[in-house]
Design an enzyme around this catalytic site. Structure first.
Site, PDB file in Angstrom:
ATOM      1  N   HIS A   1       0.829  -1.216   0.000  1.00  0.00           N
ATOM      2  CA  HIS A   1       0.000   0.000   0.000  1.00  0.00           C
ATOM      3  C   HIS A   1       0.862   1.264   0.000  1.00  0.00           C
ATOM      4  O   HIS A   1       0.504   2.277   0.601  1.00  0.00           O
ATOM      5  CB  HIS A   1      -0.940   0.039   1.214  1.00  0.00           C
ATOM      6  CG  HIS A   1      -1.951  -1.060   1.235  1.00  0.00           C
ATOM      7  ND1 HIS A   1      -3.218  -0.919   0.720  1.00  0.00           N
ATOM      8  CD2 HIS A   1      -1.886  -2.329   1.705  1.00  0.00           C
ATOM      9  CE1 HIS A   1      -3.889  -2.051   0.868  1.00  0.00           C
ATOM     10  NE2 HIS A   1      -3.101  -2.934   1.459  1.00  0.00           N
TER      11      HIS A   1
ATOM     12  N   ASN B   1     -10.231  -2.518   2.908  1.00  0.00           N
ATOM     13  CA  ASN B   1     -10.030  -2.484   1.460  1.00  0.00           C
ATOM     14  C   ASN B   1     -11.341  -2.179   0.742  1.00  0.00           C
ATOM     15  O   ASN B   1     -12.394  -2.137   1.373  1.00  0.00           O
ATOM     16  CB  ASN B   1      -9.497  -3.842   0.974  1.00  0.00           C
ATOM     17  CG  ASN B   1      -8.009  -4.032   1.260  1.00  0.00           C
ATOM     18  OD1 ASN B   1      -7.261  -3.063   1.420  1.00  0.00           O
ATOM     19  ND2 ASN B   1      -7.579  -5.272   1.328  1.00  0.00           N
TER      20      ASN B   1
HETATM   21 FE1  HDD Z   1      -2.281  -4.743   5.496  1.00  0.00          FE
HETATM   22  C1  HDD Z   1      -0.795  -1.715   5.129  1.00  0.00           C
HETATM   23  C2  HDD Z   1      -5.260  -3.424   4.393  1.00  0.00           C
HETATM   24  C3  HDD Z   1      -3.725  -7.844   5.686  1.00  0.00           C
HETATM   25  C4  HDD Z   1       0.535  -5.956   6.899  1.00  0.00           C
HETATM   26  N1  HDD Z   1      -2.899  -2.935   4.861  1.00  0.00           N
HETATM   27  C5  HDD Z   1      -2.137  -1.807   4.797  1.00  0.00           C
HETATM   28  C6  HDD Z   1      -2.935  -0.708   4.335  1.00  0.00           C
HETATM   29  C7  HDD Z   1      -4.187  -1.190   4.113  1.00  0.00           C
HETATM   30  C8  HDD Z   1      -4.168  -2.592   4.457  1.00  0.00           C
HETATM   31  C9  HDD Z   1      -5.388  -0.411   3.617  1.00  0.00           C
HETATM   32  C10 HDD Z   1      -2.454   0.705   4.107  1.00  0.00           C
HETATM   33  C11 HDD Z   1      -2.764   1.573   5.276  1.00  0.00           C
HETATM   34  C12 HDD Z   1      -2.390   2.996   4.978  1.00  0.00           C
HETATM   35  O1  HDD Z   1      -3.070   3.624   4.141  1.00  0.00           O
HETATM   36  O2  HDD Z   1      -1.403   3.448   5.543  1.00  0.00           O
HETATM   37  N2  HDD Z   1      -4.096  -5.508   5.037  1.00  0.00           N
HETATM   38  C13 HDD Z   1      -5.211  -4.776   4.705  1.00  0.00           C
HETATM   39  C14 HDD Z   1      -6.372  -5.638   4.729  1.00  0.00           C
HETATM   40  C15 HDD Z   1      -5.943  -6.879   5.081  1.00  0.00           C
HETATM   41  C16 HDD Z   1      -4.508  -6.791   5.294  1.00  0.00           C
HETATM   42  C17 HDD Z   1      -7.796  -5.184   4.440  1.00  0.00           C
HETATM   43  C18 HDD Z   1      -6.719  -8.130   5.285  1.00  0.00           C
HETATM   44  C19 HDD Z   1      -7.953  -8.156   5.677  1.00  0.00           C
HETATM   45  N3  HDD Z   1      -1.691  -6.570   6.134  1.00  0.00           N
HETATM   46  C20 HDD Z   1      -2.454  -7.714   6.164  1.00  0.00           C
HETATM   47  C21 HDD Z   1      -1.708  -8.766   6.820  1.00  0.00           C
HETATM   48  C22 HDD Z   1      -0.505  -8.232   7.184  1.00  0.00           C
HETATM   49  C23 HDD Z   1      -0.515  -6.851   6.732  1.00  0.00           C
HETATM   50  C24 HDD Z   1      -2.223 -10.169   7.068  1.00  0.00           C
HETATM   51  C25 HDD Z   1       0.669  -8.849   7.883  1.00  0.00           C
HETATM   52  C26 HDD Z   1       0.655  -9.940   8.578  1.00  0.00           C
HETATM   53  N4  HDD Z   1      -0.421  -3.991   5.850  1.00  0.00           N
HETATM   54  C27 HDD Z   1       0.561  -4.665   6.464  1.00  0.00           C
HETATM   55  C28 HDD Z   1       1.784  -3.825   6.718  1.00  0.00           C
HETATM   56  C29 HDD Z   1       1.311  -2.423   6.229  1.00  0.00           C
HETATM   57  C30 HDD Z   1      -0.058  -2.710   5.663  1.00  0.00           C
HETATM   58  C31 HDD Z   1       3.050  -4.360   6.158  1.00  0.00           C
HETATM   59  C32 HDD Z   1       2.256  -1.697   5.271  1.00  0.00           C
HETATM   60  C33 HDD Z   1       2.312  -0.286   5.767  1.00  0.00           C
HETATM   61  C34 HDD Z   1       1.549  -0.272   6.984  1.00  0.00           C
HETATM   62  O3  HDD Z   1       1.132  -1.535   7.285  1.00  0.00           O
HETATM   63  O4  HDD Z   1       1.296   0.686   7.658  1.00  0.00           O
HETATM   64  O5  HDD Z   1       2.097  -3.827   8.064  1.00  0.00           O
END
Ligand code: HDD
Length: 717
Positions: A105, A178
């Site tokens: 993202h 999402n």
């Molecule tokens: Fe995630 C970012 C949505 C599963 C690990 N995720 C991130 C963002 C969104 C989502 C919208 C951007 C937030 C922003 O605008 O700063 N992610 C989801 C949704 C998931 C999901 C709807 C499942 C229902 N994500 C998910 C899992 C993991 C992550 C299972 C790790 C185990 N996601 C991350 C992250 C991020 C991220 C790596 C990258 C930057 C951040 O978190 O802030 O930790």
């Protein structure tokens, strides 16, 4: 409220910071909001951190005056001196300007806004922001794509992030969701594999922001839990018209908990009030090259124009004991709850009203966490959610480099903070309490421990219990990966089904490995033999035998994008193809559209008065509908009107592309029939308008924009 920098400095020097700083004292922070007489201004809190350079001299980072255009040298032609602290400070700061982009993202845009509760919902949740009719809460919403890096194009096919923060009076509440209500995997431990498979190849870092490659489809076809989300992404949900035209979903099942401790299972839905709309694939591809910023530009411009986008906040509510009642597990994030089982309950609405003042400080530094919950909301045991609660905190520590990222203005809650967390890089608070431990006989008992009856410290639903032997597995109730993708497919219109198959054909055609191509067909065949055979045709593979264990003819409401007209054409864009030799009709058309809130751009050969944009700088991707004035009709003849002012045939190409991509098009007067025959529209083609009356034309176009895509132009096979 805007405090000049000087006033802040004076306050700090005179020792007033501790008393007046909104960080330190809740009553002062609330007072600051009340004083303006407008508690709903979502950026009011941030304004005290703004720096305005008007009427000021340049200073160093520590406030002394400085000139910074020449480095300090020994002699006019001599070397730069180590002593030059001004040079070193400037370059050093520049060298450290970047923070790591989000691991996923990374590409996104956001805006501030306000949530308003429709009622007092204390019968279902203790969440204070839902505690009274008309209660307003500032919010920030960040949209994103998943796979691309920070500079990638907006209109690539992808799941889109929909991350909402509510700055409630009881702390920050993040719903990190999402635009698709389900997710690819069911256990957070698989997330790195999913993302490694989707991101570019490790050797050549190709392709950027795309899943059309071997490793992504190898993973999808080896990990069938991905099928449901994949189907949504291959449909219009992967290529939305704009951020304004997407719904949002919390994806996981969460809990609502009342003050009395009664808990229920809920799913969050954010329904766009602009209506759902999507591009067709080729249009999105072209736009990705023409304007990488298409979505962020659209959002920014809409807010600047006062077209504030709105979403209705709804929940589906299910009693705790019904978690397995519907034939799937509510803890499984690859499943929707069909609306027939649990209708959407509207709770309130939010509106985006202000663009960020500084992209980095706000949109880039906002650090969402599914672990940011408020009293009245609780997690569930969904194994994907459980892992996310850890991952986001961890990633924020990496991005910011220390534990004090919550003190950045965009991350600061608007309620007060009192605990024993101390120090760390970039500590902004000046804590007065020297007993920074609990319990303490010397601290006077402050800060007191909050609990359900005092201090309102109640997060975990008291009824939650768990037991079981330790194991590394997923519940058998998570096993069916194929019924719901089929439900999704069955619930689309015929043309949307075709688009979905076309998208799979496109992506699969990029797969080099015959083995992976075959695996994709095999996996899809479990969902539908028809889809598998149509995919196999395009890939030159044998038709598979039906594997009908999960086949069914059920449908559900609300999943199609094209089944419904848009509720409004306000904020949509029309291109008026004109000629500079006669702009009279173009001007009348423009004002007829603008009366309807439709944004009209007059296109012409050069940028003379009355022409907003040139043919050389325009194409069909920029508009939702197109009209040619009678005077410009000759421009359809590419050979006769060839000019160095624009690429050969550009005006006709704009019309043709508009037609091919399903947009409403047409012409006034003689241009009407000329346009229809130029694009090859049949006699009874829908969405091809002709009228000599400007106002009648504008009415017809408004209706056409609400239809958005005229689907009879797309072949089926
Ligand atoms: Fe995630 C970012 C949505 C599963 C690990 N995720 C991130 C963002 C969104 C989502 C919208 C951007 C937030 C922003 O605008 O700063 N992610 C989801 C949704 C998931 C999901 C709807 C499942 C229902 N994500 C998910 C899992 C993991 C992550 C299972 C790790 C185990 N996601 C991350 C992250 C991020 C991220 C790596 C990258 C930057 C951040 O978190 O802030 O930790």
């Amino acid at each position: 409220m805007k405090l000049p920098v000087a006033a802040l400095t004076w306050a700090a020097l005179s020792g007033l910071v501790l008393g007046a700083c909104p960080y330190m004292d809740g009553s002062q922070s609330l007072k600051a909001r009340d004083e303006s007489g407008d508690t709903t201004d979502p950026t009011e809190y941030l304004e005290q951190h703004e720096v305005d350079d008007d009427d000021s001299f340049m200073t160093s980072d520590v406030g002394g005056p400085m000139e910074d255009q020449f480095s300090l040298k020994a002699g006019a032609r001599g070397p730069t001196l180590l002593e030059d602290f001004i040079f070193r400070q400037k370059i050093q700061h520049f060298d450290h300007e970047r923070v790591p982009e989000r691991a996923v993202h990374a590409r996104g845009a956001g805006a501030h806004g306000v949530f308003t509760s429709y009622a007092d919902w204390s019968n279902i949740t203790a969440a204070s922001f839902l505690g009274a009719a008309g209660k307003e809460t500032p919010i920030f919403l960040r949209f994103s794509t998943v796979a691309g890096s920070r500079g990638s194009p907006d209109t690539v096919r992808d799941v889109h992030g929909f991350a909402l923060r509510l700055y409630t009076d009881e702390g920050n509440f993040d719903i990190v969701g999402n635009n698709i209500p389900v997710f690819f995997i069911q256990d957070a431990i698989r997330f790195p594999d999913l993302i490694h498979a989707v991101k570019p190849r490790p050797d050549n870092e190709i392709p950027q922001a795309a899943t059309a490659h071997d490793s992504a489809w190898d993973y999808f076809s080896s990990q069938p839990s991905t099928m449901h989300t994949l189907f949504w992404a291959m449909a219009g949900y992967g290529i939305p018209r704009s951020f304004r035209h997407v719904d949002g979903f919390g994806v996981h099942t969460f809990r609502f908990v009342t003050d009395e401790g009664k808990s229920r299972l809920i799913k969050w839905h954010f329904k766009t009030q602009q209506g759902k709309a999507s591009f067709v694939w080729e249009e999105a591809q072209v736009l990705a090259g023409k304007n990488v910023d298409a979505h962020r530009h659209d959002l920014f411009e809409a807010i600047e124009n006062g077209n504030y986008p709105e979403w209705e906040v709804c929940v589906q509510i299910v009693e705790e004991e019904d978690a397995l009642k519907y034939g799937f597990d509510l803890l499984d994030p690859t499943k929707i709850i069909p609306e027939e089982y649990a209708p959407l309950q509207p709770l309130g609405k939010f509106k985006l009203t202000q663009n960020p003042t500084n992209y980095f400080a706000e949109t880039e530094q906002i650090m969402f966490q599914p672990g940011h919950i408020v009293r009245g909301v609780d997690f569930t045991e969904d194994p994907l959610l459980q892992g996310r609660i850890f991952s986001y905190l961890d990633t924020q520590l990496n991005r910011h480099g220390g534990p004090n990222f919550e003190q950045l203005p965009i991350n600061m809650p608007r309620s007060s903070i009192h605990n024993n967390n101390r120090d760390g890089a970039g500590q902004m608070f000046i804590h007065k309490n020297i007993r920074h431990y609990s319990p303490s006989a010397l601290s006077g008992g402050f800060p007191m421990q909050a609990n359900q009856s005092s201090g309102r410290g109640f997060f975990t639903a008291p009824g939650r219990t768990t037991e079981g032997s330790l194991n590394r597995l997923l519940s058998a109730t998570f096993d069916d990966h194929w019924s719901q993708p089929r439900l999704f497919y069955n619930s689309l219109t015929t043309v949307e089904q075709q688009f979905l198959i076309n998208a799979m054909r496109f992506e699969a055609s990029m797969i080099q490995s015959p083995k992976v191509r075959q695996n994709v067909v095999t996996q899809v065949n479990r969902i539908s033999n028809d889809i598998a055979c149509r995919l196999a045709d395009a890939l030159g593979l044998e038709h598979p035998e039906p594997e009908d264990t999960y086949y069914h003819d059920n449908t559900t409401e609300g999943l199609s994008i094209l089944a419904n007209k848009l509720p409004t054409a306000v904020g949509l864009k029309v291109g008026i193809l004109a000629t500079q030799s006669d702009l009279t009709e173009a001007a009348s058309l423009k004002s007829a559209f603008e009366e309807k809130g439709i944004l009209a751009t007059v296109l012409g050969e050069t940028q003379v008065d009355g022409i907003d944009s040139t043919y050389s700088g325009s194409d069909a991707t920029l508009f939702d509908g197109l009209v040619m004035t009678a005077a410009a009709k000759n421009l359809l003849d590419a050979a006769k009107t060839a000019s160095a002012l624009f690429p050969y045939g550009r005006p006709g190409q704009i019309m043709l592309d508009g037609y091919r991509w399903g947009k409403p098009i047409g012409g006034t007067g003689a241009a009407g029939s000329a346009v229809a025959s130029f694009v090859g529209a049949s006699q009874n083609a829908t969405g091809v308008f002709s009228s000599s009356d400007v106002s009648a034309f504008a009415d017809a176009m408004e209706g056409g924009l609400k239809t958005f895509k005229f689907v009879d132009r797309f072949p089926l096979d």
